[in-house]
Design a protein around this motif. Structure first.
Motif, mmCIF file in Angstrom:
data_model
loop_
_atom_site.group_PDB
_atom_site.id
_atom_site.type_symbol
_atom_site.label_atom_id
_atom_site.label_comp_id
_atom_site.label_asym_id
_atom_site.label_seq_id
_atom_site.Cartn_x
_atom_site.Cartn_y
_atom_site.Cartn_z
ATOM 1 N N ASP A 143 6.428 -41.196 -8.682
ATOM 2 C CA ASP A 143 7.334 -42.353 -8.731
ATOM 3 C C ASP A 143 6.911 -43.367 -9.786
ATOM 4 O OD1 ASP A 143 5.013 -42.955 -7.177
ATOM 5 O OD2 ASP A 143 6.008 -44.739 -6.417
ATOM 6 N N ASP A 192 1.287 -41.642 -2.980
ATOM 7 C CA ASP A 192 1.794 -42.992 -2.705
ATOM 8 C C ASP A 192 3.130 -43.238 -3.405
ATOM 9 O OD1 ASP A 192 -0.523 -43.640 -1.196
ATOM 10 O OD2 ASP A 192 -1.622 -43.847 -3.075
ATOM 11 N N GLY A 193 4.151 -43.485 -2.622
ATOM 12 C CA GLY A 193 5.478 -43.710 -3.185
ATOM 13 C C GLY A 193 6.263 -42.427 -3.394
ATOM 14 N N THR A 194 5.596 -41.287 -3.209
ATOM 15 C CA THR A 194 6.281 -40.003 -3.379
ATOM 16 C C THR A 194 6.323 -39.243 -2.049
ATOM 17 O OG1 THR A 194 5.629 -39.893 -5.707
ATOM 18 C CG2 THR A 194 6.275 -37.819 -4.651
ATOM 19 N N ASP A 240 2.320 -36.356 -6.331
ATOM 20 C CA ASP A 240 1.732 -37.671 -6.075
ATOM 21 C C ASP A 240 1.873 -37.972 -4.572
ATOM 22 O OD1 ASP A 240 0.947 -40.449 -6.550
ATOM 23 O OD2 ASP A 240 3.078 -40.935 -6.367
#
Ligand code: MG
Length: 212
Positions: free
Chosen positions: A152, A22-24, A20
């Motif tokens: 995430d 975004d956020g990862t 992933d």
């Protein structure tokens, strides 16, 4: 069996790795907090955001505004990269793992996403976008074709199946109850260790290349 044969078989059994963004691999929540604070005079700090979907903890007016920001592809050009995660992807790629980058972002974000991946030197064999992209990848996996998703988003627990495992970077919204098949981690070096991948790798050199 020869050493070369054993190495070949080991490579065949390697899981495909799905990352992933975004956020990862990138700091999306931080970008949204900055945007919200600039627009609404709020004082959000990323580590206080208790919901994976930030909009779920906002008043409707702010939530609707944020959803418009989400829907604008150029937003994703400015997501700051997490070098530690990207260095781990580089280490996996050097070891010979197949790397797939997958995001719930829509296909409208493909150009921005591929540019971001190139700019921040994220090695990958494929980019899959769209709300069903990760589900389709998970559905294509099985005990003989294992897949590991790095994500995430707790909603992705629904993708767990034989042959599918999830590694989740710990975030404020990471649930206390973690199902079998999910590993929550605090450090990418620990992830590399778990996969037997050397973290003793050259530190990638990054730069903001000027756009011509
Ligand atoms: Mg994410």
């Amino acid at each position: 069996m020869s050493i070369a044969g054993a190495a070949f078989l080991q490579a065949l059994m390697r899981p495909r790795l799905v990352f992933d963004i975004d956020g990862t691999l990138g700091f999306l929540t931080e970008a949204f907090c900055t945007a919200l604070n600039a627009r609404w005079g709020t004082s959000f700090q990323a580590w206080q955001m208790s919901h994976y979907r930030v909009e779920d903890q906002l008043p409707p007016e702010q939530a609707n505004w944020l959803l418009q920001v989400f829907a604008t592809s150029v937003t994703y050009a400015n997501v700051a990269p997490d070098y530690s995660g990207i260095a781990a992807v580089q280490a996996f790629a050097r070891t010979g793992y197949e790397i797939i980058v997958a995001s719930d972002r829509s296909e409208d974000c493909r150009a921005v996403t591929e540019d971001w991946l190139a700019r921040w030197r994220v090695p990958h064999d494929a980019v899959r976008l769209g709300h069903d992209a990760k589900a389709q990848l998970a559905a294509s996996a099985g005990p003989d074709d294992p897949l590991v998703l790095f994500d995430d988003d707790p909603e992705k627990f629904t993708l767990l199946a034989p042959g599918v495992r999830i590694y989740m970077p710990r975030r404020p919204w990471t649930p206390a109850e973690i199902p079998a098949g999910v590993t929550v981690f605090d450090e990418w070096s620990g992830v590399l260790e778990a996969f037997g991948v050397s973290s003793d790798v050259p530190i990638p050199q990054f730069s903001r290349m000027a756009t011509t």
